[in-house]
Write an enzyme that holds these catalytic residues in place. Sequence first.
Site, short mmCIF file in Angstrom:
data_model
loop_
_atom_site.label_atom_id
_atom_site.label_comp_id
_atom_site.label_asym_id
_atom_site.label_seq_id
_atom_site.Cartn_x
_atom_site.Cartn_y
_atom_site.Cartn_z
CB CYS A 53 -1.01 -0.04 1.11
SG CYS A 53 -1.70 1.69 1.65
CE1 TYR A 184 -5.54 3.65 -5.17
CE2 TYR A 184 -4.00 5.03 -4.91
CZ TYR A 184 -4.51 3.87 -4.88
OH TYR A 184 -3.65 3.05 -4.12
#
Length: 313
Positions: A53, A184
């Site tokens: 992450c 994103y």
Amino acid sequence: MAAYVAETDFKRDTMYVPDRITRGARTPEHGPVDGELWPVEPGRYRLIAAKACPWANRSIIVRNLLGLEDVISLGMPGPVHDQRSWSFDLDPGGRDPVLGIERLQDAYFERFPHYDRGITVPAIVEVDSGRLVTNDFPWITHDLFHEWRDFHKEGAPDLWPEGLREEMDAVMERIYTEVNNGVYRCGFAGSQDAYDAAYDRLWTAMDWLEERLASRRYLMGEAITEADVRLFTTLARFDAVYHGHFKCNRQKLVELPNLWAYARDLYQTPGFGETIDFDQIKAHYYVVQNDINPSGIIPKGPAVEAWEEPVMR
């Protein structure tokens, strides 16, 4: 990883547990105090941060750079999780060896039995009680520098230089909105118009960074700051994930001479490169995000040896 809300225009869920860890549980000079204050205390807390992450990766880097490895322990979930939680499937018996839990959600539920938001990393957990303290990722690294400085190693970098903070805040805000979150916004766009707008925003910012780094080694000058940590974790994932998986494909990072040299420079700096595991990164994005990659196939490339090529900046 921070939770997200899938809509035509991507919106990140930014409702985190806002507690802070400060010296003597004092009220800090900077940032919000919307939750509880916990005291700095070596050995009391465990940082849970998955290498896969980018938001968690930055906390691992900052912990390394400041020399806090023996002060705050580190637990690392595996890269692939389900809708419930990150799990400790890389550890013997599938349990975190310090907290004794199989899933990070156990620490969340220990603090909030009816917690109904995303189970995100990074998270800081109190070891003795097994309770979540905070998952507010931008303030975790901020406070590792400002509040834990009594335990920093000798020669630790000044990640928040006093004279540059106003400019650095503006740089980091643009990096967050347009690049860290911008990839994103491209990847989870729910319409062509939303994607086109997100793509243009991302590449406007990437061009700005390419130009900025033409005349300086790091984002703020000749020394590494928190701004570099925040950008690096996105750049490290760019060619392996964001270029194809998130359709951010105008150019690869390796085709941007200043950004590519800068990213390699950081990767080869102690504290950065050892936190990057490309296999875990690819496994996370290509398997967990099955709405984008329903086959679950993980690409073999790109080759990672180029990250080790010498760089002069």
